[in-house]
Structure formats: structure tokens, C-alpha cells
Design an enzyme around this catalytic site. Structure first.
Site, PDB file in Angstrom:
ATOM      1  N   LYS A  79       0.636  -0.853  -0.057  1.00  0.00           N
ATOM      2  CA  LYS A  79       0.023  -0.079  -0.103  1.00  0.00           C
ATOM      3  C   LYS A  79       0.922   1.480   0.166  1.00  0.00           C
ATOM      4  O   LYS A  79       2.167   2.080   0.829  1.00  0.00           O
ATOM      5  CB  LYS A  79      -0.823   0.033   1.387  1.00  0.00           C
ATOM      6  CG  LYS A  79      -1.931   0.928   1.256  1.00  0.00           C
ATOM      7  CD  LYS A  79      -2.709   1.201   2.767  1.00  0.00           C
ATOM      8  CE  LYS A  79      -3.512   1.562   2.600  1.00  0.00           C
ATOM      9  NZ  LYS A  79      -4.754   2.058   4.085  1.00  0.00           N
ATOM     10  N   SER A 130      -9.829   1.802   3.346  1.00  0.00           N
ATOM     11  CA  SER A 130      -8.582   3.088   2.493  1.00  0.00           C
ATOM     12  C   SER A 130      -7.457   1.839   1.798  1.00  0.00           C
ATOM     13  O   SER A 130      -7.324   2.079   0.487  1.00  0.00           O
ATOM     14  CB  SER A 130      -8.348   3.622   3.008  1.00  0.00           C
ATOM     15  OG  SER A 130      -6.964   2.978   3.704  1.00  0.00           O
ATOM     16  N   SER A 166      -9.964  -1.006   7.318  1.00  0.00           N
ATOM     17  CA  SER A 166      -9.669  -0.495   6.560  1.00  0.00           C
ATOM     18  C   SER A 166      -8.801  -1.456   5.779  1.00  0.00           C
ATOM     19  O   SER A 166      -8.421  -1.556   4.194  1.00  0.00           O
ATOM     20  CB  SER A 166      -7.760   0.831   6.219  1.00  0.00           C
ATOM     21  OG  SER A 166      -8.853   2.064   6.114  1.00  0.00           O
TER      22      SER A 166
END
Lengths: 486, 480
Positions: B77, B152, B176
């Protein structure tokens, strides 16, 4: 114009915030070096630069130093320490917040004993001492249009010592700061150098009519780079405020800068908005728990403090208070003296030597005590020669001491022999010379006997001349008088 | 043909010399090549680097010196530091920024010969539940490209979902990892707070942030966790607790009956998608049929967890993001005239709308006049929530609840509906607020074919039991 009479109707109220940079090897929350005077932006890392993903790591040495200061002041040590973030934007503050302690300062309370030049003693209470990190420096160079930022100082550990508003003059502030500086130097936690900014002071100053019980609005004065300037700034600011009140004006409650060249304070150009620092607990650092054992381990390594040494010098070594005060003023001097006293019993003589010839030597060369070339052993030998009457103090101070400073590796006795200044106290050697001198000046002897006692000095001088100054003056004087009075 | 869905099969293939790490990397690069333009997952693919590393690791394999993760290809990420690689938190404000150091997790993975194939998009600064808040545009759900992957860590979830890599590291602050795992039909783990070092993770809300793992197999997740978890000198909030060999114990719980709690309202709360409630009812029945004790547990504080979470997380975010000021790195507005305009313009232009909203919220709740009413109170309620949740684990081994109240929504569907968007985290936020480990596993499909995730929460630092139980649930489902 404020007359002495008007001024005397007012009382000056001063509280000080002292920031002291800790003498740790590395920064408060990073491993970067704290060395002063390096090229800009060389003592930095991703952490100091506030790069994303970095986390602070607390330097335990800071805790130890802060506790040392707290113990020296008699403060209460906080057991559960939370760090807080103080948020504001400035280019020299890389993270956009300073890690500090808001609600749980490492020390609560404590006191500093001060003494004014007229001998008045007073105690100033400390509100709190907390640990925090320094910001970097913004540089506005003459030939540069941009502001440059040096982050070497960013993250250097500080303790902030906040006093109660208990000082009543610039002079008291001077004495307080001098004492704080002496303490941090004795504790070896800060070099106390205000000129280089490793110790800094902000002064909160207000005035009120004598007899009033509430405080009036205060101004905060910054930018004073010496203890003397703190005193000057407070005195100027207090008078300025008195003048405002006398003219029915109001004091704004602002931050003012001190200008050392004019001796005046001036308002900082800032916007009128109140800064909200939005303090909140730093989630990146675990609370630090201080145990009894830890406090005791810090206490165990506590060096002698100036007041303890002063008491020891007076009680154990029998020095007058004046001597003790002079000797403890500087830590290295005090420790030198203390060490010297373990090698001599002539304590007062040792004190005289240090306050006299040693001090003059250092002052002439502007050297600190730690650069004094003679070991305490050598000094003790020198003192012993004088005390045992082997050489006169005058000869020792004028000839032997300078020679030893040149060749500190030679013992005092050997050097005295080399200089041929060992005193002769033997009556059998001195008496013939006296007889000879008296025989030389029969008329002067007659004059002496008829009452001109002042001639004794002339005879002394003649004997000294004959013996090249080596005759023991005490013995010589005694023998001369015996001969003349016979 | 090699089965790319599990590390075990990849390892076997490597061991049997049926493939090479180079071939594996080529396979993933090909999938990325095929799908990335549609799904918008990877912000950067490290093609050359991955190929070079593959050759090195193949050599190590032939010499018998390869690490435990040789052959594992992962994505990161865009909030995890990887030395010499771009790092932007999918934000314009970090335009052109490269990390100068490796996150602790990256160091530990690289030491075991993982290959990082690229960095993937996310909601800006990990703030969002749909992966639509990104300077690089929305990431699409691979199974339903008109729908969001969740957020996210949407890019991480899709990179695993679409087979662009085996496993991905994301971050989970309020859900997330778990929420996108649920939307993308894969497994997502949020470990106990402090189980994995946060060093090298861009901070959103420091007291909630955890690094999390996406995979299709519990076993792969367990092995990865085993390697990245544990004490870290540079993160004082990382736990000192020893790390169990998670991968060795994932089959440990198959038979013993367990005491399982389920969130009572998950069966009858009408704001929850009926098919998700059905999944809960079915799961409860299945577990009971296996002899486990399954009981409802009421959680009155649930309604307070979202407000508490948004007060505390935005407070922390508002100061964590202060460092992005245009002074030292990243984006700086070209129109700045003086210091103040430099700050204002840089941050106005550099941050996206959601990030600005949260900075403003956080600044507000920390301001002197509102601090006690919001921040202090929320801290107190947070402690209550934690105490209540820990109490549940005095009587139960696990607590099951839906991962999300609804299934993946369409891209743009919740635009402007901030509160509804925040509600997507309703069930994931409690474990975050209490710092407990939680996992989302694919448990059902809706009539539209949308993935439904089951969330299992465990007591703190009981990842070992959690992973074993999750593995058991997976097997139960397969056995059906």
C-alpha cells in the site's frame, strides 16, 4: 520622567522560564549527534527531517538529567510521565509539533536559594520542570532573499525550568539565573552558555502598586543572551510599564524583544490572534514510568552541589564565608580546592593561593580552571614549602609559582632548589651577618638606640642583600631586634 | 499450470523445479499488464527490479540459501516506506517523494526473500472506505469493476483479488483492511495494536494504526505475520510479547468446541443488508451444528464507537499531517508569496477534500474551547469500549459480526454522503478502538454475486487462536 519616588510606589513582579540544552550525545528522540557548531543540516536524519513513517524514540539520558535537576532543586519527581504534542507551524519545526510535557512535567515544585549583593538571602519557588525538544534555526542572511533553515538543533533535548513569579527586581532575576547556571554546570547537564544559546531565558514581567494583592498584565521578554541582559531588560521593561500606568495607559500583554544595543524592549510584530497549541498526548511514545529505584540510582550519582560545598568549606575547612563563596562560584575551582584540601591541612593558605595567584594567572590568560597546569599535588607541595618556612610567600608567589607553571613536571622543592630560593632559618648562619652589618653602621645603630626604631627596616634590607634574600625574615627580624636592644 | 492462489503450492512447484521465481514474477507482471489499466491498482510496478531480484532468489534457491518467503510476490500500500521507491499516500502533497528508508515490515520481508512487485493505490492518507479519495483516481473492484473495492487499502485488496500478486500489506486504522477484504472476497487481517511495528508506516491515527495483511489463504497470512510481527527498537509502541509460530498452529483448533459470541443486533438490525444478516444466521447455525456454543452478546456502546473513532482519529491525523507543509519535501505551491501563503496554498492544493475535512475536524476537537467536550470525553468512552470488549473475552473465545453493514457499492454512489460513507466502518471500528485483532473472511455471496465478509474478533494478542479458528471456518465452508 519617572522619579525615584514614583518608582518606589511600585513593585516589580518577575517570573522566569529557563530553557537548558541537555549535554547528551544524541537528540531527545533521535540518534543524531547534538554537537554544536557543525555545518548546517549535518546532524540530521529522516527523523529530524520529519519524514513520513518515522517515529520518535525517547533518549533515557534526558530523563536522568531532568531528574538530577529536580533532585538538586528539591522537586517532586513525577512517576508516570506522558509526552504531549504542542502543535504549531514554523519552518524550523519539521514535524509541525514539538514533543514536550504538558500535564505531567517530570518535576513539580522545588526551590532555588539566591543571595543578593547586599547579603539578603531569598528563596525562589519553582513551578515545574519539563522535558522537551528544541526547534531548528531559521537563518536570515544579509545576502539571501530566502530564509534558510538549519535543523542541526531540531530535536536537541531541553529542560524548561519555570519559576513562580516571585522575583521582585532585575537583581533578583540575575541572582536566580546565576544560581540556575551554577547548578546545571555542577550537575554537568548543560554548559549554561547563554551567549551560544545553550541556556535561554524568557522573562515574564509585570508591575503593581505596593500593597496590591493581584497581579497585573504581564509582558514576556525574549532575546536576552546574557544574564546581565536579562537584568537590564527587566529593569527597562518595569520602568516602561510604570510609565504607562502613570500616564493612565494599559499594558497589552504581549511578547517583546530585548535590544542589547539600546537596552530597550520592543513589541514583536505578530498578529493579534491567540496561538492555540492544541496540546494532546503524544501517541507515538509510551508513557515513561519512573520507579523509586531509578530515582535512587540517579541520586546516588549526584555530584556535590555548590551549597553543600560552601557549607563543607566553612565547617570542615574553617574558611570564612567570603572565601567559601568565591571558591564555589565556579565548579572546577571548587572541586580543585576540595581535592587540594585532601593533600594539605593549611586550608586557609590553600584558599588564599587559589583566590590570589591562581586566579590572577587564569584571569590574565582568560583560561578556565580546568586548563590550570598545576596538579593539586604540586600546589600542595608549594603550600607546604611556605608553611614550613622553607621559602617566603613572596618568593613563592613571585618566583617559584611562575617557574612551576612553566615546568609543572618538576616538584616544588626541586624547583625551589634550582632557583636557589630555599630560605635560611639557621641562627648560626644569620647571626654573623647581622653582627657584620651592625658593625658597618655604628652611627645608624646609635640612632636606632636613641629612638629611631624605623631603622630596623634598613638593617633588614642590608642583611637580605648580604644573604641574597634567603635569610628567613622572621628569624632575621627577631635576631636583629635582640642585637640592637641588647 | 501452477496454482497461484497459495504460497504452499508455489513453494511446492519451486521445490519440484516445475517453475522458477523468475517465471512466477513474469506471471504476475503479465496479469498486472492485462488488468491494471482497467482496475487502476498499481501506482508503480517495479518490473526490472522484480525480475532482477527473481534471478538472485532463483540462484539462492539453487544454492539452498533462500529465505522462507522465496517465491512470494507482494504489493505494498502506498503508505509503507520502501527505500528508494516512491511514497505518496496517494496524495498530491507527496508528489515526487521517495522514501529514504525501509519500514520495519519491509526490512523483515526482504530478509526472507519476498519480492515487492509494486506499490498500490489507496484512499489518500488511508482516509476513506471506497478508495475513491485518491490523487490517482478510484481503484476498481476486480469482480465488479463498476463497484468500489472498499478502502482505504482498496489497491492492496484488488491486487490480491485479481491475482496480480500473492499477498499485500495494507494498513487498518478503522477497518481499512477488513472492509476492502470483505468487498473483494478475500481475507484481511488487522492484528492487535502494537503487534506489528509501525515504523515506516505513514501515520494517520497513531493510536489506532496497524499494518494489516491481505491474502487468499489463512496459512500465507499466518506465515507472513510470523515474520513481520514483534518487538522493534524504533517503535516504542510495538509490543515486546514473543511472536508465536502462527503458521505452525493454524490447524490446531479443528475439533475442540469453542465459546463464540455474536453481535446480537447483527441478526435483526434493519439498517444491515438482509443478506448479510442471513449470512450471520447461517454461520451461527453451522457453528452450532458443529457443537460450538454460540450466544448473542449485546454491545450498547456500538453506537458510540463511530463518533469516538472519528473524534480521536481525526485529532491525531490533524497533527500527524502537519509535517506536510511544503518546506522540506513533496509538493510546494508555485504561487506562494510568503510563509503563510506557502503553508495555506501548499496544503489547500496538495490535500484532497476528505483529508482536509478530517484535518479540520481534528483541529476543531483539539482546540482549547472544545477539547474537553470532544477529545477528553471521547478518550473516556474509548476506554469504556475497550473494557466492555475485553469483558466479552472473559467469557468467549471469539466474537463474530459482519465486517460491513452492506456490500460493495457502486463507484460514485456515496459521493457527498460523508456520514453514510463513514457508516461502512460501523462494525470494523470497535476492534480498532479497542486495539483488538480482527479478521474478515469471505463467508457468502449476495444474490447479485457480491462478496459478504464475516468478521471474527479475538482477545488481544490472540492472533494464533484467531488464525486457527478462521482457517477452521474456511474449511467448514469448503466442506459444505
Amino acid at each position: 520622567m519617572i522619579t525615584e519616588e514614583i518608582r518606589n510606589r511600585y513593585e516589580i513582579i518577575v517570573g522566569l522560564e529557563v530553557h537548558a540544552q541537555m549535554l547528551t550525545q544524541s537528540k531527545a528522540y533521535a540518534t543524531d549527534s547534538t554537537e554544536y557548531g557543525q555545518m548546517p543540516n549535518t546532524n540530521i536524519s529522516v527523523l529530524t527531517l520529519g519524514h513520513p513513517g518515522t517515529l520518535p524514540r525517547f533518549n533515557k539520558k534526558v530523563l536522568e538529567y531532568a531528574i538530577l535537576m529536580g533532585l538538586a532543586c528539591g522537586s517532586k519527581i513525577t512517576r508516570y510521565n506522558i509526552f504531549d504534542r504542542k502543535n504549531y507551524f514554523y519552518p524550523d519545526l519539521p514535524k509541525g509539533y514539538q514533543i514536550t510535557q504538558d500535564k505531567t512535567p517530570i518535576c513539580w515544585g522545588g526551590k532555588i536559594a539566591i543571595e543578593l549583593p547586599d547579603g539578603t538571602a531569598k528563596t525562589i519557588n519553582i513551578t515545574r520542570i519539563h522535558m522537551e525538544e528544541d526547534a531548528g534555526k531559521s537563518l536570515h542572511l544579509a545576502e539571501e532573499t530566502d530564509t534558510l533553515v538549519d535543523l542541526n538543533r531540531a530535536g536537541v533535548p531541553l529542560i524548561e525550568i519555570v519559576s513562580e513569579p516571585e522575583m521582585r527586581s532585575g537583581e533578583e532575576a540575575y541572582a536566580y539565573l546565576t544560581e540556575i547556571r551554577r547548578l546545571v554546570r555542577y550537575l554537568n547537564i548543560c554548559d549554561g552558555n547563554m551567549e551560544e544559546g545553550s541556556m535561554r531565558c524568557d522573562a515574564n514581567v509585570s508591575v503593581r502598586k505596593k500593597g496590591e494583592t493581584t497581579l497585573r498584565t504581564r509582558n514576556e521578554i525574549k532575546n536576552m543572551n546574557s544574564i546581565r541582559n536579562v537584568q537590564r531588560a527587566i529593569e527597562f521593561e518595569a520602568l516602561r510599564q510604570i510609565e504607562i500606568y502613570e500616564n493612565q495607559g494599559t499594558v497589552k500583554g504581549e511578547t517583546r524583544m530585548f535590544d542589547a544595543t539600546t537596552g530597550e524592549t520592543y513589541a514583536m510584530r505578530t498578529k493579534e490572534t491567540l496561538n492555540d497549541y492544541r496540546y494532546f498526548p503524544e501517541p507515538d511514545l509510551q508513557p515513561v514510568v519512573v520507579t523509586d529505584e531509578y530515582i535512587e540510582s540517579v541520586r546516588a550519582q549526584m555530584p556535590s552541589l555548590p551549597n553543600e560545598l560552601k557549607a563543607k568549606f566553612m565547617q570542615t575547612f574553617g574558611l570564612p564565608e567570603y572565601d567559601a563563596k568565591v571558591l564555589i562560584d565556579d565548579k572546577d575551582t571548587a572541586l580543585y580546592f576540595e581535592a587540594l584540601c585532601s593533600q594539605t591541612t593549611a586550608f586557609k593558605a590553600a584558599s588564599n593561593w587559589i583566590m590570589g595567584p591562581v586566579k590572577s594567572y587564569l584571569n590574565e590568560r582568560t583560561l578556565p580552571m580546568q586548563d590550570f597546569p598545576l596538579s593539586t599535588k604540586r600546589m600542595a607541595e608549594l603550600i607546604a614549602l611556605v608553611e614550613s618556612n622553607q621559602i617566603s610567600f613572596a618568593k613563592a608567589a613571585q618566583d617559584l609559582f611562575p617557574a612551576l607553571l612553566e615546568s609543572p613536571e618538576i616538584s616544588a622543592l626541586d624547583m625551589a632548589k634550582k632557583l636557589d630560593i630555599i630560605q635560611d632559618s639557621n641562627q648560626d648562619n644569620i647571626l654573623p651577618i647581622i653582627t657584620e652589618v651592625l658593625a658597618q653602621y655604628p652611627d645608624k645603630v646609635a640612632a636606632y638606640k636613641s629612638g629611631k626604631k624605623g631603622l630596623l627596616g634598613m638593617f633588614m634590607g642590608e642583611v637580605m642583600k648580604q644573604t641574597k634574600g634567603k635569610a628567613d625574615p622572621k628569624v632575621t627580624s627577631k635576631l636583629l631586634q635582640e642585637q640592637l636592644d641588647a | 499450470m501452477i496454482d497461484f492462489s497459495s504460497f504452499a503450492s508455489i513453494r511446492t512447484a519451486l521445490h519440484d523445479k516445475k517453475t522458477t521465481v523468475s517465471a512466477i514474477v513474469s506471471h504476475y507482471l503479465q496479469v498486472i499488464e492485462q488488468k491494471n489499466s482497467e482496475l487502476n491498482v498499481f501506482l508503480e510496478v517495479y518490473t526490472q527490479e522484480a525480475q532482477n531480484r527473481a534471478l538472485e532468489i532463483d540462484k539462492k534457491l539453487s544454492e539452498g540459501t533462500a529465505g522462507r518467503l522465496a517465491g512470494m510476490v507482494i504489493s505494498l500500500k502506498d503508505v509503507i516506506c520502501h527505500k528508494g521507491h516512491g511514497l505518496q499516500a496517494s496524495s498530491k502533497i507527496l508528489e515526487g517523494f521517495e522514501s529514504q528508508f525501509d519500514a520495519t515490515v519491509v526490512t523483515r520481508l526482504l530478509a526472507e526473500d519476498v519480492i515487492i512487485i509494486g506499490r498500490v493505490g489507496c484512499d489518500e492518507f488511508a482516509m476513506g472506505s471506497s478508495n475513491e479519495n485518491s490523487a490517482f483516481g478510484a481503484v476498481r473492484n476486480a469482480d465488479h469493476p463498476d463497484r468500489v473495492p472498499g478502502g482505504s487499502s482498496g489497491g492492496s485488496a484488488v491486487s490480491v483479488q485479481a491475482g496480480m500478486c500473492l499477498l499485500s500489506l495494507g494498513s487498518d486504522t478503522g477497518g481499512s483492511v477488513r472492509q476492502p477484504a470483505a468487498f473483494c472476497n478475500i481475507i484481511g487481517l488487522k492484528p492487535t495494536y502494537g503487534r506489528i511495528s509501525r515504523y515506516g508506516l505513514i501515520a494517520y491515527a497513531s493510536s489506532f494504526d496497524t499494518i494489516g495483511i491481505f491474502s487468499k489463504q489463512v496459512e500465507d497470512m499466518a506465515l507472513t505475520l510470523e515474520i513481520i510481527a514483534g518487538a522493534d527498537d524504533v517503535d516504542s509502541t510495538a509490543s515486546q510479547k514473543t511472536v508465536p509460530a502462527y503458521s505452525q498452529s493454524i490447524d490446531a483448533m479443528d475439533k475442540s468446541p469453542r465459546k463464540i459470541a455474536y453481535l446480537a443486533r447483527a441478526l435483526d438490525d434493519e439498517s444491515i443488508n438482509p443478506e448479510i444478516r442471513q449470512m450471520m444466521a447461517d454461520t451461527i447455525e453451522t457453528l452450532k451444528a458443529q457443537g460450538h456454543s454460540v450466544e448473542p452478546v449485546d454491545f450498547q456502546l456500538l453506537d458510540y464507537t463511530l463518533p469516538v473513532y472519528y473524534i480521536l482519529s481525526t485529532a491525531e491525523a490533524s497533527t500527524n499531517l502537519s509535517r506536510f507543509d511544503g518546506i522540506r519535501y513533496g509538493y510546494r505551491s508555485p504561487d506562494a508569496q510568503d510563509l503563510e501563503s506557502l503553508y495555506k496554498k501548499t496544503r489547500t492544493e496538495g490535500f484532497g477534500q476528505e483529508v482536509k475535512r478530517r484535518i479540520m475536524l481534528g483541529t476543531f476537537v483539539l482546540s482549547a474551547d472544545y477539547y474537553d467536550a470532544y477529545f477528553t470525553k471521547a478518550q473516556k468512552v474509548r476506554r469504556l469500549i475497550r473494557e466492555k470488549m475485553l469483558e466479552v473475552f472473559k467469557n468467549y473465545d471469539f466474537w463474530i459480526m459482519p465486517t460491513t453493514p452492506d456490500t460493495a457499492f457502486k463507484i460514485g454512489e456515496l459521493k457527498g454522503e460523508t456520514v453514510n460513507m463513514y457508516l461502512a466502518d460501523l462494525f470494523t471500528v470497535p476492534a480498532s478502538t479497542a486495539g483488538l485483532p480482527a479478521i474478515s473472511i469471505p463467508q457468502a455471496k449476495s444474490s447479485e454475486g457480491l462478496a459478504i465478509g464475516l468478521q471474527v474478533v479475538a482477545n488481544e494478542f490472540e492472533e494464533e487462536q484467531l488464525l486457527a479458528f478462521t482457517n477452521y471456518l474456511q474449511k467448514l465452508k469448503k466442506g459444505k
